[in-house]
Every structure is written in C-alpha cells, then in structure tokens.
Design a protein around this motif. Structure first.
Motif, mmCIF file in Angstrom:
data_model
loop_
_atom_site.group_PDB
_atom_site.id
_atom_site.type_symbol
_atom_site.label_atom_id
_atom_site.label_comp_id
_atom_site.label_asym_id
_atom_site.label_seq_id
_atom_site.Cartn_x
_atom_site.Cartn_y
_atom_site.Cartn_z
ATOM 1 N N ASP A 171 0.822 -1.208 0.000
ATOM 2 C CA ASP A 171 0.000 0.000 0.000
ATOM 3 C C ASP A 171 0.860 1.265 0.000
ATOM 4 O O ASP A 171 1.945 1.297 0.594
ATOM 5 N N PHE A 172 0.357 2.299 -0.676
ATOM 6 C CA PHE A 172 0.967 3.633 -0.612
ATOM 7 C C PHE A 172 -0.109 4.664 -0.894
ATOM 8 O O PHE A 172 -1.153 4.366 -1.489
ATOM 9 N N SER A 173 0.118 5.887 -0.447
ATOM 10 C CA SER A 173 -0.876 6.942 -0.645
ATOM 11 C C SER A 173 -0.319 8.145 -1.394
ATOM 12 O O SER A 173 -1.087 9.028 -1.793
ATOM 13 N N ASP A 174 0.992 8.213 -1.587
ATOM 14 C CA ASP A 174 1.571 9.343 -2.307
ATOM 15 C C ASP A 174 2.484 8.882 -3.451
ATOM 16 O O ASP A 174 2.252 9.204 -4.604
ATOM 17 N N TYR A 175 3.536 8.108 -3.138
ATOM 18 C CA TYR A 175 4.408 7.603 -4.205
ATOM 19 C C TYR A 175 5.044 6.305 -3.750
ATOM 20 O O TYR A 175 5.053 5.960 -2.562
ATOM 21 N N ILE A 176 5.615 5.581 -4.739
ATOM 22 C CA ILE A 176 6.273 4.316 -4.432
ATOM 23 C C ILE A 176 7.350 4.063 -5.477
ATOM 24 O O ILE A 176 7.221 4.459 -6.640
ATOM 25 N N GLU A 177 8.426 3.422 -5.063
ATOM 26 C CA GLU A 177 9.510 3.093 -5.979
ATOM 27 C C GLU A 177 9.155 1.846 -6.785
ATOM 28 O O GLU A 177 8.583 0.884 -6.254
ATOM 29 N N ILE A 178 9.481 1.869 -8.068
ATOM 30 C CA ILE A 178 9.222 0.719 -8.935
ATOM 31 C C ILE A 178 10.377 -0.269 -8.804
ATOM 32 O O ILE A 178 11.530 0.080 -9.048
ATOM 33 N N GLU A 179 10.063 -1.496 -8.438
ATOM 34 C CA GLU A 179 11.094 -2.504 -8.259
ATOM 35 C C GLU A 179 10.872 -3.728 -9.136
ATOM 36 O O GLU A 179 11.614 -4.708 -9.031
ATOM 37 N N ASN A 180 9.856 -3.676 -10.020
ATOM 38 C CA ASN A 180 9.508 -4.846 -10.820
ATOM 39 C C ASN A 180 9.225 -4.443 -12.259
ATOM 40 O O ASN A 180 8.915 -3.290 -12.557
ATOM 41 N N GLU A 181 9.325 -5.421 -13.158
ATOM 42 C CA GLU A 181 9.098 -5.168 -14.574
ATOM 43 C C GLU A 181 7.618 -4.962 -14.886
ATOM 44 O O GLU A 181 7.246 -4.042 -15.610
ATOM 45 N N PHE A 182 6.747 -5.820 -14.341
ATOM 46 C CA PHE A 182 5.302 -5.734 -14.569
ATOM 47 C C PHE A 182 4.619 -5.386 -13.255
ATOM 48 O O PHE A 182 4.787 -6.088 -12.252
ATOM 49 N N VAL A 183 3.819 -4.319 -13.293
ATOM 50 C CA VAL A 183 3.176 -3.849 -12.063
ATOM 51 C C VAL A 183 1.722 -3.467 -12.343
ATOM 52 O O VAL A 183 1.418 -2.837 -13.365
ATOM 53 N N LYS A 184 0.851 -3.834 -11.413
ATOM 54 C CA LYS A 184 -0.542 -3.390 -11.426
ATOM 55 C C LYS A 184 -0.769 -2.539 -10.186
ATOM 56 O O LYS A 184 -0.390 -2.925 -9.083
ATOM 57 N N VAL A 185 -1.401 -1.380 -10.365
ATOM 58 C CA VAL A 185 -1.714 -0.504 -9.239
ATOM 59 C C VAL A 185 -3.215 -0.231 -9.236
ATOM 60 O O VAL A 185 -3.771 0.218 -10.247
ATOM 61 N N SER A 186 -3.862 -0.509 -8.107
ATOM 62 C CA SER A 186 -5.290 -0.228 -7.928
ATOM 63 C C SER A 186 -5.440 0.766 -6.789
ATOM 64 O O SER A 186 -4.869 0.569 -5.706
ATOM 65 N N CYS A 187 -6.208 1.836 -7.010
ATOM 66 C CA CYS A 187 -6.399 2.873 -6.000
ATOM 67 C C CYS A 187 -7.840 2.844 -5.503
ATOM 68 O O CYS A 187 -8.788 2.789 -6.300
ATOM 69 N N LYS A 188 -7.995 2.911 -4.159
ATOM 70 C CA LYS A 188 -9.313 2.858 -3.535
ATOM 71 C C LYS A 188 -9.617 4.151 -2.796
ATOM 72 O O LYS A 188 -8.725 4.802 -2.248
ATOM 73 N N TYR A 189 -10.894 4.475 -2.760
ATOM 74 C CA TYR A 189 -11.386 5.563 -1.909
ATOM 75 C C TYR A 189 -12.668 5.070 -1.255
ATOM 76 O O TYR A 189 -13.620 4.691 -1.943
ATOM 77 N N LYS A 190 -12.655 5.018 0.072
ATOM 78 C CA LYS A 190 -13.800 4.498 0.827
ATOM 79 C C LYS A 190 -14.177 3.094 0.357
ATOM 80 O O LYS A 190 -15.333 2.811 0.041
ATOM 81 N N TYR A 191 -13.185 2.240 0.303
ATOM 82 C CA TYR A 191 -13.333 0.811 -0.011
ATOM 83 C C TYR A 191 -13.813 0.532 -1.433
ATOM 84 O O TYR A 191 -14.198 -0.576 -1.761
ATOM 85 N N ARG A 192 -13.748 1.521 -2.305
ATOM 86 C CA ARG A 192 -14.178 1.330 -3.693
ATOM 87 C C ARG A 192 -13.010 1.640 -4.621
ATOM 88 O O ARG A 192 -12.360 2.674 -4.484
ATOM 89 N N ILE A 193 -12.750 0.729 -5.575
ATOM 90 C CA ILE A 193 -11.670 0.973 -6.534
ATOM 91 C C ILE A 193 -12.103 2.066 -7.505
ATOM 92 O O ILE A 193 -13.117 1.945 -8.191
#
Length: 665
Positions: A171-193
């Motif tokens: 989990d992150f809320s502002d930024y994150i370092e990329i450490e992998n070739e393939f990445v999926k990011v899903s963002c939620k607000y109030k338990y809803r994507i």
C-alpha cells in the motif's frame, strides 16, 4: 547559371490553393543548376533541395517544410524485375490520403490519477477531483508486481502463454519506488476501486554469458546491438504519407531505404517466419511446429543465435490478442527471450484495455499501447547500454486496420529516435524499421497502386558511422541493393551476418560475392543482389510478385467466368470441414487482370495467369486471387487475399487462415 528570387508570405493557417502546405514567412531562392532546380529555403534554418525533374514532379512535406523528390519512372528496373514508379500522392490514391484521422483518445487521457517515470509511481493529487475525492482526504493505492511463472505439467494448453502470478500488495498513498518489470496498481477511496493502471518498466536482469564456441569465434570483435522495430501493415509509401517526420529523421541520419522489398505471404505470420527463422511458414510443420495446437518452443528463432554469442534478447508486441505467434496459435510454453512482454500485454488488455477498434485495443487505461512499447524499448536501451542487445519489437494496435492511424504515432517515433541518438545509442546499434505488408483491405486496395503498395512494405536500415567505415564494401553493397528485389528471407541472411562480423570485412565480402548464386532464396543484403533476380528465384509466389506487367480483361469474358468459378470452388473446399461456415457464391466479378509472366523456361509448357477480384455472398466479402490457366485446367497460385474486413462474420472459427473466408451461419 540563371538566378531568380521567389518570395512567398502567408499567415499561420493560411493556405494558397496552389501550395498544399502551411507556411510561416517562407522565403525561397531558386537557381537553375545542372539541368535541375536548386531550391534554398530560409525558414528558421537553411535547407537545400535539388529536384532533378523540376518542381512539377515534387510534392510538399507539410510537416517539415521540405520538398521531397518523387520516385523515378521505375521503383526498381533490373534485368529480372521491373516495378513501375509509384508516388506517395498519386492522383489515383490522393482521395484516400486526404481522409481525416478518427482514432479515439484513450479513456481519461487527461485525467490520470497516477503518473510514473523509470523509477517511481506517484499520485497526481490535483486530479483527485475527477474521481470525487476531496482534497483533504487520502486514497490508498495497492502496488502488486506480477510475472510469468514457470510452466507446470498440468497447465491448460490453451492458456500456456497467458499464465500469470501476482505478488503481495504494497500500500501507498503518495508515491512508491518501482522494483519490478510488470506492475498493477489499484487505488481505492472508501473501499471502492476508483482507478486501476498497469506499468511496464525495463529492469536489468541477470547477465548472459558467452558459450565457449562463441568466445573462440568472436573474440576481439566489436559487436553492434541489433534493434528491429516493426510497424504492422504500413507500405513504403504510406510511411511517406503518414509518418513524414520519422521518415525525414531516418533520411537525415543516412538510413538506407529498400524500394523493392516484396512481401512473400498474405499477413504477418508468413512474412515474419522467413525473417525470424529463415524458412517458409509452410515448412514449420516439418521443422518445429507440427500443427496450430503446438507451441513454438522448439523453433530455431534468430534471437537464439544471438543469445548463444552473449546477447541479451527481447521479443515484444504491443498487443496480445493479435500476437504473431498467438493469434489462432498457442504461442510459447517457455520464455523465448530474456525480455518477453506478452504476459504484461495480455493481463493489461484483459483488465484495462479500451478503445477497441475492430481487431485491437488501442489503449490500456489512459495510455496508447504503442507508446507503452516505445517507452519500454527506450528503457531497455538505457538499462543495457553497456551490453550487447538483440531486440525484435512489433507495433500493430494503431496500424493493423486503418490506413491513416500511423499519423498519430509520427511525433512519438521521431522523439524516440532523437532520444536514442542523443544517448549515443545509435552509434553502436544496427536499427531496422520495417513492416510486413501494406494495408490489406479498404478502398485503396481496389486501385492498382493500392495493390502494389500492399505487396511493398516499408523497410529501412540505419547503420552506425563506424560500421560504414569499417565494413565499407558491405555498406556499399547494401546501398546498391536498395533498388533490387529483396524479401524477408534476405533480412534473415543479413541478421545471420551480423552475428559474426568477420563475415563482413572487405576481403571476405569480395570472396563471398563469387560464392553464391542468383537462384539463392536468401541473400544477405551485405552482398550484391543479382540484377537478374526474379520473383521465381526469390521464391515470391506469383500472387505477391510486383514485377509483373499486366492488362485488364473484360469481366464478362470466358476466362473471367471460369476463373471466378474455380475460385468459388476453392473457397468452399477450404470451408468443407467447417459446417458452421456458409457455402460461398460469387455474385460479382469486380476486376480481371491478365499478367505477363514472361517467356516460359526451356521445357516449360506455356500458361496464362490472371488476377481476379470477386464479391461473394453471404456477407459481401471481396476476395483477390491469382490463378494460372494451362489448357483447360485452372490452378490457384498462392493464397486468396481478402480485401475487406471480416469483423464478427468469422466469430465461429478460430483458425487463423479460415477467418478470412468463413461467414458464420
């Protein structure tokens, strides 16, 4: 020498009817020079153009304020092959080049919730408003890497190339370092994507090593990277019309353009098989691919040869559904190259693919797929700059179905080349930009030029300055070959030469030039292609050959009726074992052309050859085929082309060839 001054001034956006270009305070100085017209323009810089045939045979490149020479009377004119001269904006196809662009913009293209560079992914807080998130609230994003797991014995054979495994959620809320070739990011607000996106990033992997044999053979030889970038369904001249900035950049850098590059098969698969394996696709059955339900793991791809001598290898396409070795096929059980992005493309298309235009998704989320591929290639060139690298990449999402969509990519391809150049990567890289064929359907295919363009794809090779100097004879041969008949088989032979550069020194080139024959199917482009080379000796089927002379035959002639009947019977024979497909009936003979195939060889019985274009029912499909008439017998020469899109008509069959012909009942 005569001098004259020409002065022209128009405001931005103004367009005099006689000059099809936007000009901003354009000054022109002209002089008659050597029987031609020398033009010198002053428009933020000085440009010189020599028009051998005068201004009447030139056309304007509206993106670069340049005048580009039209082709000469012949595209190529050798003893063995004559291809008529073709102009990008010929009167017969001009109306097709003027059509407006109509590509859709990716979903939320200007409202992305996440942004990334090569090292980090971060939340764009100012865009949270578009997702009904108040400024004072936070969202939570889940970063999950995914990858292609090792194959297991009980894996479903139909999904062997689509297997996916995910890592844990971070989990992150502002930024994150990329450490992998393939990445999926899903963002939620109030338990809803509220937002989901996939990210592809080039990462340095474990090093590859030389084999003992390769170390002995190649020691003390400076290697060049080999970067092959394919653009699906773009003819040589449609590249002129739709990607002039990219074209001009290649020309400025000294790239060699091959005017007589002739396709050898209908679509992508039969044209890339000779290039990547050196054999016809029909020979795969006896080599490594017994049927369409087998994988390609045991096939001798060219990248395996490069890997054996210590190269990093990569194979990537910007779509999964139309993948060269996946469309109607199984693909690969193992991972064919060090870098293989089919896993990423499949998963991202499945979840966030959008703007599907006929056969392909154009976007994943808010990003064009072709741009995702370009960024990945550029990242690899940075990560592997100190290593030897062989990469084969293929773009199809923007170009597979539409004549004009390449226009949308032009700026990005030019910027891509500029970035490689600025990073000095082109100083150590053989860059090949090519296509498999021109557009295969649409109104332009009903013109003579459209038919020729479909058989003459774009093909450019850019060699580094050091290569041109060190291997000067090979380089000069390649320049000569730009106006010779060439094929994908020759590309394969050329790629083999680049594995062992000892083959390219001047003395070796001189000896090799006397060791091969004009009848050879595959000839390295570093050797002089014989002027007496014909489609027959190059093993180009008559149906695809652009060297023929021809004349029209009345569609109501006896030959026309017989050819159409034989074609109808052939199509229905192909569909015989597929009862879900309707039997086809020719309703119209659109065109009948008799080809001059030349004088028969000694001992060969004379025959006539015709190209026929018909419309069938049900479904209104338009087919084009070449048939040979010998006495009372009609024989199909090559495969049958389809000139209009089949769309959902063939949804009931999954055979990659029969989709062209089947109308589902």
């Amino acid at each position: 020498m005569k001098f004259c001054f020409i002065f022209s001034m128009t405001k931005s956006g103004g367009r005099p009817r006689s000059v099809p270009i936007r000009l901003r305070y354009f000054f022109l100085f002209a002089t008659v020079f050597g029987g031609g017209l020398l033009l010198i323009s002053f428009n933020s810089r000085i440009d010189f153009f020599l028009l051998n045939n005068g201004p009447s045979n030139a056309f304007w490149d509206a993106n670069h304020y340049k005048i580009v020479n039209s082709e000469e009377s012949f595209t190529i004119n050798t003893e063995g092959c004559t291809i008529p001269g073709l102009r990008p904006f010929d009167e017969s196809i001009r109306k097709f080049s003027d059509l407006p662009d109509s590509a859709e913009v990716c979903n939320n293209a200007n409202q992305s919730l996440l942004q990334n560079n090569k090292t980090h992914i971060w939340v764009i807080t100012e865009n949270m408003q578009y997702y009904n998130v108040p400024d004072e609230d936070n969202i939570t994003c889940c970063y999950r890497a995914f990858y292609r797991p090792a194959a297991i014995a009980d894996i479903n054979a139909n999904d062997v190339d689509e297997r996916i495994q995910y890592g844990r959620c971070i989990d992150f809320s502002d930024y994150i370092e990329i450490e992998n070739e393939f990445v999926k990011v899903s963002c939620k607000y109030k338990y809803r994507i509220i937002y989901e996106q996939f990210f592809l990033t080039a990462r340095k992997k474990s090093p590859v090593f030389f084999t003992e044999d390769s170390m002995e053979t190649e020691q003390n030889i400076s290697r060049y990277n080999v970067l092959i970038m394919g653009i699906d369904a773009v003819s040589r001249l449609n590249f002129y019309r739709t990607m002039p900035k990219t074209l001009n950049y290649l020309k400025k850098k000294g790239a060699i353009e091959f005017l007589g590059y002739n396709k050898v098969g209908d679509n992508t698969f039969p044209n890339l098989t000779p290039m990547l394996l050196g054999i016809k696709y029909t020979d795969l059955k006896n080599t490594c691919w017994p049927n369409s339900r087998a994988s390609f793991d045991h096939c001798p791809f060219i990248w395996n040869w490069y890997k054996d001598v210590g190269y990093y290898t990569a194979f990537g396409e910007d779509n999964a559904g139309l993948g060269t070795f996946n469309y109607g096929k199984l693909g690969f059980t193992g991972t064919p190259t060090d870098y293989y992005i089919h896993t990423f493309m499949y998963e991202s298309e499945l979840h966030v693919g959008n703007q599907k235009d006929f056969n392909t998704y154009i976007c994943i989320g808010d990003k064009y797929l072709y741009k995702v591929l370009l960024d990945y290639i550029e990242g690899l060139t940075v990560e592997l700059k100190s290593d030897n690298f062989f990469g084969f990449f293929w773009e199809a999402t923007m170009t597979h179905d539409y004549l004009h969509y390449p226009k949308i990519m032009d700026d990005d391809y030019e910027i891509f080349l500029e970035n490689l150049d600025n990073n000095k990567y082109l100083d150590q890289t053989i860059l090949i930009l090519l296509s498999d064929h021109g557009i295969r359907w649409g109104d332009i295919r009903f013109t003579k030029q459209g038919r020729l363009e479909e058989r003459l794809p774009l093909f450019h090779i850019l060699l580094p300055p050091s290569f041109r100097e060190t291997y000067s004879l090979a380089y000069n041969n390649m320049k000569t070959n730009r106006r010779r008949l060439t094929t994908p088989f020759d590309v394969h032979a050329t790629l083999l030469d680049l594995i062992n550069l000892n083959e390219l020194d001047n003395e070796r080139i001189k000896r090799r030039s006397n060791e091969y024959y004009a009848s050879d199917r595959s000839i390295s482009l570093f050797l002089p292609i014989p002027t007496n080379r014909t489609c027959k000796t190059a093993e180009i089927a008559d149906h695809w050959c652009t060297c023929h002379k021809s004349h029209r035959v009345p569609t109501d002639s006896i030959e026309g009726q017989e050819a159409a009947l034989h074609l109808e019977q052939h199509l229905n024979k192909l569909l015989h074992d597929y009862p879900q497909c309707a039997q086809l009936q020719v309703t119209e003979i659109i065109e009948m052309i008799q080809m001059d195939a030349g004088t028969p060889d000694q001992g060969e019985v004379g025959w006539e050859e015709f190209m026929v274009v018909v419309r069938t029912k049900p479904g209104g499909a338009v087919f084009e085929a070449t048939l040979r008439h010998d006495y009372d017998e009609w024989v199909l020469a090559g495969t049958v082309s389809r000139l209009n899109l089949y769309g959902e008509q063939s949804r009931c069959v999954h055979h990659y060839q029969l989709k062209l012909y089947c109308y589902c009942q």
